[in-house]
Design an enzyme around this catalytic site. Structure first.
Site, PDB file in Angstrom:
ATOM      1  N   GLN A 103       0.971  -1.338   0.207  1.00 27.10           N
ATOM      2  CA  GLN A 103       0.096   0.200  -0.118  1.00 27.10           C
ATOM      3  C   GLN A 103       0.920   1.453  -0.079  1.00 27.10           C
ATOM      4  O   GLN A 103       0.671   2.004   0.157  1.00 27.10           O
ATOM      5  CB  GLN A 103      -1.260   0.004   0.975  1.00 27.10           C
ATOM      6  CG  GLN A 103      -1.531  -1.489   1.366  1.00 27.10           C
ATOM      7  CD  GLN A 103      -2.447  -1.303   3.086  1.00 27.10           C
ATOM      8  OE1 GLN A 103      -3.551  -0.607   3.235  1.00 27.10           O
ATOM      9  NE2 GLN A 103      -2.035  -2.106   3.455  1.00 27.10           N
ATOM     10  N   HIS A 121      -1.586   1.404  -4.448  1.00 25.08           N
ATOM     11  CA  HIS A 121      -1.765   2.995  -4.259  1.00 25.08           C
ATOM     12  C   HIS A 121      -0.694   3.729  -4.913  1.00 25.08           C
ATOM     13  O   HIS A 121      -0.448   4.970  -4.735  1.00 25.08           O
ATOM     14  CB  HIS A 121      -1.199   3.656  -2.709  1.00 25.08           C
ATOM     15  CG  HIS A 121      -2.346   3.063  -1.316  1.00 25.08           C
ATOM     16  ND1 HIS A 121      -2.511   2.829  -0.598  1.00 25.08           N
ATOM     17  CD2 HIS A 121      -3.720   1.953  -2.173  1.00 25.08           C
ATOM     18  CE1 HIS A 121      -3.749   2.234  -0.422  1.00 25.08           C
ATOM     19  NE2 HIS A 121      -4.296   1.551  -1.349  1.00 25.08           N
TER      20      HIS A 121
HETATM   21  P1  CNA Z   1      -1.571   2.853   8.780  1.00 24.21           P
HETATM   22  O1  CNA Z   1      -3.107   3.115   8.912  1.00 24.21           O
HETATM   23  O2  CNA Z   1      -0.298   4.271   9.148  1.00 24.21           O
HETATM   24  O3  CNA Z   1      -0.813   1.485   9.202  1.00 24.21           O
HETATM   25  C1  CNA Z   1       0.105   1.203   9.716  1.00 24.21           C
HETATM   26  C2  CNA Z   1       0.548   0.103  11.104  1.00 24.21           C
HETATM   27  O4  CNA Z   1       1.433  -0.157  10.725  1.00 24.21           O
HETATM   28  C3  CNA Z   1       0.198   0.367  12.406  1.00 24.21           C
HETATM   29  O5  CNA Z   1      -1.120  -0.197  12.588  1.00 24.21           O
HETATM   30  C4  CNA Z   1       1.227   0.193  13.128  1.00 24.21           C
HETATM   31  O6  CNA Z   1       1.235  -0.163  14.378  1.00 24.21           O
HETATM   32  C5  CNA Z   1       2.302  -1.139  11.931  1.00 24.21           C
HETATM   33  N1  CNA Z   1       3.900   0.022  12.160  1.00 24.21           N
HETATM   34  C6  CNA Z   1       4.500   1.297  12.253  1.00 24.21           C
HETATM   35  N2  CNA Z   1       5.382   0.791  12.740  1.00 24.21           N
HETATM   36  C7  CNA Z   1       5.582  -0.442  12.473  1.00 24.21           C
HETATM   37  C8  CNA Z   1       7.371  -1.284  12.625  1.00 24.21           C
HETATM   38  N3  CNA Z   1       8.734  -1.104  12.549  1.00 24.21           N
HETATM   39  N4  CNA Z   1       6.228  -2.592  12.522  1.00 24.21           N
HETATM   40  C9  CNA Z   1       5.387  -3.221  12.969  1.00 24.21           C
HETATM   41  N5  CNA Z   1       4.509  -2.925  12.485  1.00 24.21           N
HETATM   42  C10 CNA Z   1       4.699  -0.667  12.116  1.00 24.21           C
HETATM   43  O7  CNA Z   1      -0.731   2.584   7.109  1.00 24.21           O
HETATM   44  P2  CNA Z   1      -1.108   1.557   7.176  1.00 24.21           P
HETATM   45  O8  CNA Z   1      -0.105   1.111   5.293  1.00 24.21           O
HETATM   46  O9  CNA Z   1      -1.872  -0.075   6.861  1.00 24.21           O
HETATM   47  O10 CNA Z   1      -2.416   2.532   5.659  1.00 24.21           O
HETATM   48  C11 CNA Z   1      -2.604   2.427   4.683  1.00 24.21           C
HETATM   49  C12 CNA Z   1      -2.631   3.853   3.809  1.00 24.21           C
HETATM   50  C13 CNA Z   1      -1.193   4.803   4.708  1.00 24.21           C
HETATM   51  C14 CNA Z   1      -1.796   3.809   2.362  1.00 24.21           C
HETATM   52  O11 CNA Z   1      -2.418   4.637   1.467  1.00 24.21           O
HETATM   53  C15 CNA Z   1      -0.335   4.698   2.030  1.00 24.21           C
HETATM   54  O12 CNA Z   1      -0.114   4.697   0.686  1.00 24.21           O
HETATM   55  C16 CNA Z   1      -0.174   5.688   3.610  1.00 24.21           C
HETATM   56  N6  CNA Z   1       1.035   5.629   3.823  1.00 24.21           N
HETATM   57  C17 CNA Z   1       1.955   5.030   2.960  1.00 24.21           C
HETATM   58  C18 CNA Z   1       3.436   5.247   3.241  1.00 24.21           C
HETATM   59  C19 CNA Z   1       4.638   4.479   2.499  1.00 24.21           C
HETATM   60  O13 CNA Z   1       4.366   5.057   1.458  1.00 24.21           O
HETATM   61  N7  CNA Z   1       5.488   4.886   3.528  1.00 24.21           N
HETATM   62  C20 CNA Z   1       3.638   5.977   4.802  1.00 24.21           C
HETATM   63  C21 CNA Z   1       2.647   7.236   4.867  1.00 24.21           C
HETATM   64  C22 CNA Z   1       1.091   6.237   4.700  1.00 24.21           C
END
Ligand code: CNA
Length: 238
Positions: A103, A121
């Protein structure tokens, strides 16, 4: 915890049909904030909530504000793949992992060397004109100033799926195919709150569904193995 990781290691050793499905939590160790953790983007102060700014309507109406957010919050210079990205790339090279379905929009799986990456995405490393669809390099969009424009006058936009926009059907179908036929499905670093992506898990038919996440998810009770830990820590042990 150690027993669970040992079990996962054993499963991985015996399989050549692993699929990984991940989210923003995969990249937090690289220094990219996720959405829902306490230090995530949803808890940071901004004039509008991130899900509003990252919507199609907002992009059309207020591209200047969108680009201010995009350049400050989505583009983070100097980020590098972490232990999870690297181990996934290794597992693919070893012939064990068939695909990474992500994602994320940060391109870090490819930077780590993964070849089969399905970006549900999209990616901030691609851009195109929202009017004539001419492709553009991402550099000016990510690092320039103001609203980038095409020679046709249209606004250049990132090749990411904004809220209110549909997912690419071809990518979605391919992701369904990999998940449906996977022997092991490892889901990691995602809150499993964003649909339709989160619903992809429902296509899995096997009996080795692994969830690795720091916090609980709505799918924990369906998993065969749940590991609440940092994904980088887990992947450095498998
Ligand atoms: P989210 O909803 O922010 O969930 C992230 C999850 O990861 C949470 O439940 C955290 O507890 C868990 N988490 C965070 N760090 C760690 C770690 N080191 N180890 C284990 N677990 C961890 O994000 P999702 O991806 O579920 O939601 C989808 C969205 C977020 C998508 O549309 C992405 O495009 C979007 N997004 C992407 C990025 C990126 O490309 N790096 C950054 C921020 C948001």
């Amino acid at each position: 915890m150690d027993e669970k990781i040992a079990e996962l290691k054993e499963w991985i050793a015996g399989s050549d049909n692993i699929v990984f499905f991940g989210g923003a939590g995969v990249s937090t160790e690289s220094g990219i904030p996720d959405f829902r953790s306490v230090d995530g983007l949803y808890h940071q102060k901004w004039k509008y909530p991130p899900e509003t700014i990252l919507s199609h309507t907002f992009f059309e109406r207020m591209p200047e504000e969108y680009y201010r957010f995009h350049r400050q919050k989505l583009v983070i210079d100097g980020v590098q793949p972490n232990r999870a990205h690297k181990r996934l790339a290794e597992l693919e090279a070893e012939g064990k992992l068939r695909a990474v379905i992500t994602q994320n929009i940060d391109g870090l799986h490819q930077a780590a060397g993964s070849k089969k990456v399905l970006e549900l995405h999209g990616s901030i490393w691609r851009a195109y004109c929202s009017r004539c669809r001419k492709p553009y390099p991402a550099e000016q969009m990510n690092h320039g100033e103001g609203v980038p424009r095409c020679s046709c006058g249209g606004v250049i936009r990132p090749d990411i799926v904004l809220y209110e926009e549909p997912l690419d059907q071809d990518i979605l179908s391919e992701a369904v195919h990999y998940i449906r036929h996977a022997e092991i499905l490892i889901v990691g670093g995602t809150s499993l709150n964003v649909y339709p992506a989160a619903g992809l898990i429902n296509y899995y038919r096997g009996d080795k569904l692994v969830l690795i996440n720091r916090s609980e998810t709505p799918y924990d009770r369906y998993a065969d193995l749940v590991i609440h830990a940092n994904i980088g820590d887990v992947f450095s042990q498998i």
